[in-house]
Enzyme design. Structure first.
Site, PDB file in Angstrom:
ATOM      1  N   CYS A 100       0.822  -1.211   0.000  1.00 53.04           N
ATOM      2  CA  CYS A 100       0.000   0.000   0.000  1.00 53.04           C
ATOM      3  C   CYS A 100       0.854   1.258   0.000  1.00 53.04           C
ATOM      4  CB  CYS A 100      -0.947  -0.003   1.190  1.00 53.04           C
ATOM      5  SG  CYS A 100      -0.113  -0.088   2.803  1.00 53.04           S
ATOM      6  N   HIS A 121      -2.013   1.025   7.250  1.00 53.42           N
ATOM      7  CA  HIS A 121      -2.362   1.088   5.831  1.00 53.42           C
ATOM      8  C   HIS A 121      -2.176   2.507   5.302  1.00 53.42           C
ATOM      9  CE1 HIS A 121      -4.209  -0.039   2.095  1.00 53.42           C
ATOM     10  NE2 HIS A 121      -5.274   0.723   2.268  1.00 53.42           N
ATOM     11  N   ASN A 171      -7.934   4.690  -2.316  1.00 49.13           N
ATOM     12  CA  ASN A 171      -7.410   3.461  -1.758  1.00 49.13           C
ATOM     13  C   ASN A 171      -6.762   2.640  -2.871  1.00 49.13           C
ATOM     14  OD1 ASN A 171      -6.810   1.547   0.142  1.00 49.13           O
ATOM     15  ND2 ASN A 171      -8.916   1.101   0.701  1.00 49.13           N
TER      16      ASN A 171
END
Length: 475
Positions: A89, A393, A415
């Protein structure tokens, strides 16, 4: 009868001893049983919990209301990426910022003006991931050499052997790796199965690295020269390079590429690039030195700078250094950047109070306290200290909604879980959730006050990588 009395007395003594020594005694079990309600309501609650997901039962009815998706300040939309079953991520978010910065440029270095052209660009994550894994392998092996005279149960030696390599990282890794190895378009080096599904590759490489680490420790114990250790380390890295080449593909050295708009039309003639030349074209210069990383850690003194030992991707790169600030200061910098159309790397404890169905984070999405008849009262500092919460994250901060007084009411991030997830690949967060579960933000220095820039130049306090808050972003 006398023997039975002796036995009973002995059992009671053992029970008392268990209580004294911290064990669970029968008396304690009895107290717990008597405290457990056996009403019809409790039976119904058990039946519900036994047959359903906890989140389905704890979901607040108010959370079903229509979600407000309007934002008063929002940056240009770009395509949503998907990290698949990997912990990259941090890389996806960092690259999202870099390509968004390129799309905002007004210069014509590439033969067109990116800001006015609708240019579509996505960088190859697997290209940089290859070098990330190679560099982390070297970081591990060199760390083993540096600590070889310490016992194997030393906390620092165990730190290396516990996690020789990982998918996780921070924006510092994007900066160091991209400057060193360049960038390539995703079309040129697409994802492989092992890039998108990293667990088995990581398991095999960890085993190999641990084996190599033990050999290096043995060489040091036998008094081998530093030159011999470096020669053997290079041979070991050749094995890692081969494993990476077979799973991720060998990185390209030169390629031909033409930029395209949303319709697929070429914006300029195709030309040849090396990865470093492509980096210079789309980034335009160094990344390091252009930003500061800020963090909200209420356990530590604000307006002080901290450095995390061994928290880097490249042995000769940069440790993660951050300025610890209150959320009010962090929010003001974020708003200033977004007003100017600039997205930001940011990270969160994304699993807390996340409504995956709607792609929405709020403190009252789920009422676990009422469901279980208890309370959850730890504050942010206490959650961090007890490993209950921390940065897990990274996502790309893209929008904020402000009230009439200019204060944030909600935020939006891009995202990297695919376009079909959440709000068309994005996640919306209430400001009260943002303040509790947002941790890291990377801000271009142009949006930072002179006072905070001076504070960022303080000699940092060194903190240990085992700290609850300093795990890498990898969800």
């Amino acid at each position: 009868m006398k023997n039975r009395l002796i036995l009973t007395t002995g059992l009671m003594a053992l029970a008392s001893l268990a209580w004294a020594q911290g064990g669970i005694s029968q008396q304690m079990i009895g107290d717990m049983e008597r405290a457990l309600e056996t009403t019809g309501q409790s039976k119904a609650l058990f039946n519900a919990l036994a047959g359903n997901k906890i989140d389905d039962l704890a979901r607040s009815f108010e959370s079903r209301r229509t979600l407000d998706t309007h934002f008063s300040i929002e940056t240009e939309k770009q395509s949503i990426t998907d990290q698949e079953s990997s912990g990259r991520c941090w890389m996806f978010s960092g690259m999202n910022v870099l390509r968004a910065n390129f799309a905002q440029r007004e210069d014509s270095l590439v033969g067109f003006k990116p800001k006015k052209s609708g240019v579509q660009l996505e960088f190859s994550q697997v290209h940089l991931f290859f070098y990330d894994q190679l560099e982390k392998a070297n970081l591990f092996l060199q760390g083993i050499i540096d600590t070889a005279k310490k016992p194997i149960d030393d906390v620092r030696v165990q730190f290396f052997f516990k996690a020789p390599i990982s998918d996780g990282g921070t924006f510092c890794g994007v900066a160091d790796l991209a400057e060193k190895y360049g960038l390539v378009p995703k079309d040129v080096m697409p994802e492989t199965y092992s890039a998108e599904n990293t667990s088995k590759m990581a398991q095999i490489m960890k085993s190999k690295l641990r084996e190599q680490g033990l050999e290096l420790r043995d060489m040091v114990a036998r008094g081998k020269k530093a030159s011999d250790l470096q020669k053997r380390k290079t041979e070991m890295l050749k094995e890692i390079y081969r494993m990476l080449s077979l799973t991720l593909g060998e990185p390209v050295k030169q390629f031909t590429y033409a930029f395209h708009d949303r319709s697929g039309k070429a914006l300029a003639p195709a030309r040849q690039y090396t990865p470093k030349e492509f980096y210079e074209t789309v980034v335009g210069g160094p990344i390091n030195g252009t930003f500061i990383m800020v963090m909200n850690d209420p356990r530590r003194e604000y307006h002080k700078t901290y450095e995390v030992e061994y928290d880097r991707h490249v042995y000769d790169g940069h440790n993660w250094v951050y300025l610890n600030l209150p959320m009010d200061d962090i929010e003001q910098m974020a708003i200033a950047s977004l007003r100017d159309g600039r997205k930001l790397y940011s990270s969160y404890d994304v699993g807390k109070q996340l409504d995956r169905t709607r792609g929405y984070c709020d403190l009252e999405n789920f009422d676990y306290a009422s469901l279980f008849g208890t309370t959850f009262n730890m504050d942010k500092a206490q959650r961090i200290s007890t490993f209950d919460s921390g940065s897990t994250h990274a996502m790309t901060l893209t929008a904020v909604d402000l009230d009439d007084e200019g204060k944030a009411t909600k935020w939006k991030v891009e995202n990297s879980w695919g376009a079909a997830w959440g709000q068309q690949g994005c996640l919306i967060m209430s400001d009260r959730w943002f303040r509790e579960y947002m941790f890291r933000l990377v801000v271009n220095k142009k949006y930072v006050s002179e006072q905070l820039l001076r504070e960022a130049q303080q000699k940092p306090v060194m903190v240990m990588p085992e700290d609850p808050l300093f795990g890498m972003d990898d969800d």
